[in-house]
Every structure is written in C-alpha cells, then in structure tokens.
Design an enzyme around this catalytic site. Structure first.
Site, PDB file in Angstrom:
ATOM      1  N   THR A  59      31.170  15.080  -3.153  1.00 38.99           N
ATOM      2  CA  THR A  59      30.189  13.994  -3.244  1.00 38.99           C
ATOM      3  C   THR A  59      29.124  14.133  -2.169  1.00 38.99           C
ATOM      4  O   THR A  59      27.918  14.049  -2.446  1.00 38.99           O
ATOM      5  CB  THR A  59      30.878  12.627  -3.137  1.00 38.99           C
ATOM      6  OG1 THR A  59      31.701  12.433  -4.298  1.00 38.99           O
ATOM      7  CG2 THR A  59      29.863  11.496  -3.050  1.00 38.99           C
TER       8      THR A  59
ATOM      9  N   GLN B 129      34.663  22.157  -9.748  1.00 31.83           N
ATOM     10  CA  GLN B 129      35.778  22.426 -10.659  1.00 31.83           C
ATOM     11  C   GLN B 129      35.971  23.908 -10.957  1.00 31.83           C
ATOM     12  O   GLN B 129      36.990  24.296 -11.518  1.00 31.83           O
ATOM     13  CB  GLN B 129      35.591  21.655 -11.965  1.00 31.83           C
ATOM     14  CG  GLN B 129      35.817  20.168 -11.847  1.00 31.83           C
ATOM     15  CD  GLN B 129      37.249  19.794 -11.510  1.00 31.83           C
ATOM     16  OE1 GLN B 129      38.166  20.582 -11.656  1.00 31.83           O
ATOM     17  NE2 GLN B 129      37.443  18.568 -11.039  1.00 31.83           N
TER      18      GLN B 129
ATOM     19  N   SER C 208      34.511  21.612  -3.082  1.00 31.77           N
ATOM     20  CA  SER C 208      35.360  20.598  -2.466  1.00 31.77           C
ATOM     21  C   SER C 208      36.768  21.142  -2.336  1.00 31.77           C
ATOM     22  O   SER C 208      37.399  21.530  -3.320  1.00 31.77           O
ATOM     23  CB  SER C 208      35.366  19.328  -3.318  1.00 31.77           C
ATOM     24  OG  SER C 208      36.174  18.327  -2.727  1.00 31.77           O
TER      25      SER C 208
ATOM     26  N   HIS D 231      39.791  19.946  -1.733  1.00 33.10           N
ATOM     27  CA  HIS D 231      41.004  19.370  -2.317  1.00 33.10           C
ATOM     28  C   HIS D 231      41.156  19.699  -3.807  1.00 33.10           C
ATOM     29  O   HIS D 231      42.186  19.412  -4.409  1.00 33.10           O
ATOM     30  CB  HIS D 231      41.064  17.859  -2.077  1.00 33.10           C
ATOM     31  CG  HIS D 231      40.218  17.025  -2.986  1.00 33.10           C
ATOM     32  ND1 HIS D 231      40.745  16.354  -4.073  1.00 33.10           N
ATOM     33  CD2 HIS D 231      38.903  16.727  -2.962  1.00 33.10           C
ATOM     34  CE1 HIS D 231      39.776  15.677  -4.674  1.00 33.10           C
ATOM     35  NE2 HIS D 231      38.658  15.886  -4.028  1.00 33.10           N
TER      36      HIS D 231
ATOM     37  N   CYS E 276      37.246   9.754 -10.630  1.00 34.73           N
ATOM     38  CA  CYS E 276      36.258   8.811 -10.099  1.00 34.73           C
ATOM     39  C   CYS E 276      35.931   7.702 -11.095  1.00 34.73           C
ATOM     40  O   CYS E 276      35.421   6.664 -10.719  1.00 34.73           O
ATOM     41  CB  CYS E 276      34.983   9.550  -9.723  1.00 34.73           C
ATOM     42  SG  CYS E 276      35.207  10.728  -8.382  1.00 34.73           S
TER      43      CYS E 276
END
Length: 379
Positions: free
Chosen positions: A70, A179, A199, A201, A322
């Site tokens: 984000t 992704q 990202s 995680h 989300c």
C-alpha cells in the site's frame, strides 16, 4: 489446518523470523548514528539492499525499503504524478487494480484535478494493449498496471505495455508486482518499468516490510518529510531488521520457485475437480498464475461458504483481504463478466509452495460436501 489463503498473507519462513530477531537484538543501532552500533546497522542495511538488487537484477541505488504494498503503491503513484503535474494531468490504470492503486488514483482525481482512465479487462481478466494505446494522450504522465491480479490471478501483458510506452516518454510506467513476486518472473529492465512495488508478507516475509524499485533518474515527490532517509524518498529511521528479513524472504522464495513444480500440479487438480462440481463457475482464466484459483457459487453467499469451510479447519477467502470484510462484490469478477450474481459469490483459493496435492484432495471433498449441504438448506 489447511491454509489456502496465501494471497491474503503467507506464513513467514522460520529463517526470516530468526533473521529479524537476531538483527533486532544484536544490531539495534540507528543506521544514521555515527558510532559503531550505527555503522554496523548501516552495513546490514546496505547488504540487504545489495542482495535484493541482485535478485531483481537492478542497481542498488534503485532499491528502496517501504512498509509494504500500500505504501509502495502510494509512493509510486502520488509521488510520480505530483512531481510531473506540469507535464500533464492524465493517468491510465485498470478497473481491476488493488484498492491501494485505485483509491490513490481516485483521490488524485477528486482532490488534485487529475483525470483518470480506467481500462476494462476482457473475460480472461486481461487488459488489451490496443485499448491502452488508444487511451494514451500527450498529457498522460503515468500508467499503472498490476502484474498479477490479486483476485483471479490473471497476468497482464507487462512487456507489451512497456514496449508501447517507449513511444510515450512523458508517461512513467508503474507495476504493482505484489501478487507476482516470488511466483512468476518479471524482468524490470526489459519491460520498460519505471516503478515497481513488492510486499514481503506475500512471499513469506513479515508484515510491515516491502520494497519499491525506482528506476535511476526518476524523481518523485516525497510523501513524508523528515530526515531524508532512503535518498529522501521515505524519511524515517530505517527498519534494518525488516530490510534484512525482506532480503532473506525474497532469496528463499526465489529458490522455492526455481525448484518447486508442485504448484502447477495442485492448481490443475483443483481446477479440474472444482469445474466438475455442479453449481461452481471458474473465474480464473486458463492462463492465470498457478497460485490463485477463483470461482463463484451463484445462489450461495460466499461469506457463509467460507465460514463453513473454516469449521472444517480449511481457510480460503472471498475477494481480496482488503475488501472481504466490507462484504462487497468482487470488482474484478464483475468487470470481467458483468454479472452481479457471479461477482457477489466469489471464493478465492490461493496457494503457496508448501501446499500439497493431499491437501487439495481434502479441500475438494470438503467443497463438494459444503456446496451440496448449503444447496439442500436453500431448498
């Protein structure tokens, strides 16, 4: 427990957690401090940056650390257009972007006077390079297209888009690779990408850690004001332990990707088995990534279905993590099929390299029994 919700988050590698703890305990100095503790922390930060640059085949000076997807998307989108507003006010993105991209673009349009064109995907969830080319204008300053869709797993033609944008030097090219990282390769240099977000995680790293690639020479308007860390792109004391853990996770997931072919086998079994169950409609295209399989259950509330599987210790999701708590329809599936019934009954299975065919068989059986049970109740 069978965990099939890896696109929401992955379980961190044990070695990643250990690296974070060790650095936090033994190298806790501020990298900006002049004393030895600070110098040791700064050295680890530089080593992590160098490792990531090698894994991504980019320059060390092009790697910046963030708190995740984000923040990375907001830095890329807002930072680029606010620094280039004198060149134009037009942004191009897609209808199927992650909320952090879509909302950033909508805010720029509503509050800062930019104009945004949202490209519609086809029924395979892909954007047409032809449509993108037709949407380009002289005042287009940014094109933001995700590599892999987080809901259905469709893969966008990034290299084709990058080739088109070579003819439009006024427009920067941002790719949300959240992704795709660790799952399918993306050549940042050969694809004409200027900005790219990852990202940790999502590839067995820790929440609150991430990476943004910024091509050398690209100037961004900084969203944070402060001590000018990360070359002024992201002020704030660096998370050294987080940076080291990101490098560790990216290296380990890359090794998994190069040595593990099980994902395709598990995905193929799930797709064929679920497609044979009456009442299930597969949404993920045949050429989607192997770790995401999305399907709909028209007539069945996806939230009820997900909780029914949870009672059997099986974890899947509805839309993206989300959006799932908002009980909203899948914007991606609706954009693909123009069917509200299909879009409001979506279920997403997302895999990791640790998932097995044995788990897939158990999940298919549980899904078949749950669909049958819920349909009988509805009668």
């Amino acid at each position: 427990m069978i965990y099939f919700d890896n696109s929401a988050t992955t379980k961190p590698y044990r070695e990643v957690i250990e690296s974070f703890v060790k650095v936090s305990e033994d190298y806790f100095g501020n990298p900006s401090s002049l004393h030895g503790l600070g110098a040791n922390a700064e050295k680890l930060l530089s080593q992590a940056r160098k490792q990531i640059a090698g894994l991504l085949s980019v320059k060390e000076a092009e790697v910046f650390f963030t708190s995740g997807g984000t923040e990375g998307n907001n830095i890329a989108i807002k930072g680029s257009v606010l620094s280039r507003s004198g060149r134009g006010k037009h942004i191009i993105t897609t209808e199927i972007e992650h909320a952090s991209v879509r909302a950033a673009c909508e805010q720029l349009e509503a509050e800062f006077g930019f104009e945004v064109t949202f490209l519609k995907p086809d029924r395979d969830g892909k954007i047409s390079p032809k449509d993108l080319k037709e949407a380009l204008r002289e005042d287009t300053i940014l094109v933001s297209v995700m590599h892999v869709n987080n809901e259905v797993g469709s893969i966008q033609p990034i290299e084709d888009i990058g080739a088109i944008l070579k003819e439009y030097p006024n427009a920067l090219f941002h790719v949300d690779h959240v992704q795709g990282a660790g799952k399918i390769p993306l050549n940042l240099k050969n694809s004409g990408i200027d900005l790219c977000t990852l990202s940790a995680h999502k590839f067995h790293g820790l929440k609150g850690t991430g990476i943004i690639f910024i091509k050398e020479g690209i100037r961004l308007f900084p969203l944070f004001s402060g001590g000018s860390q990360e070359s002024g792109i992201r002020s704030g004391t660096e998370n050294v332990a987080g940076a080291v853990s990101v490098a560790k996770a990216l290296r380990m997931v890359t090794e998994d990707r190069n040595s593990n072919n099980r994902l395709k086998e598990v995905n193929s079994y799930l797709r064929e088995s679920l497609d044979a169950i009456n009442g299930i409609e597969i949404n993920s295209p045949a050429e989607a990534v192997s770790h995401i399989l999305n399907f709909s259950l028209p007539g069945i509330k996806s939230e009820v279905f997900v909780h029914a599987l949870e009672e059997r210790n099986i974890y899947v999701s509805t839309t993206s993590a989300c959006s799932s708590r908002k009980k909203s329809v899948s914007k991606t599936v609706y954009s693909m099929f123009d069917s509200e019934e299909r879009a409001e009954s979506t279920v997403r299975i997302s895999l990791s390299y640790q998932n097995t065919l044995q788990e897939a068989r158990a999940v298919v059986q549980a899904i078949a029994e749950t669909v049958s049970k819920l349909k009988s109740v509805m009668r």
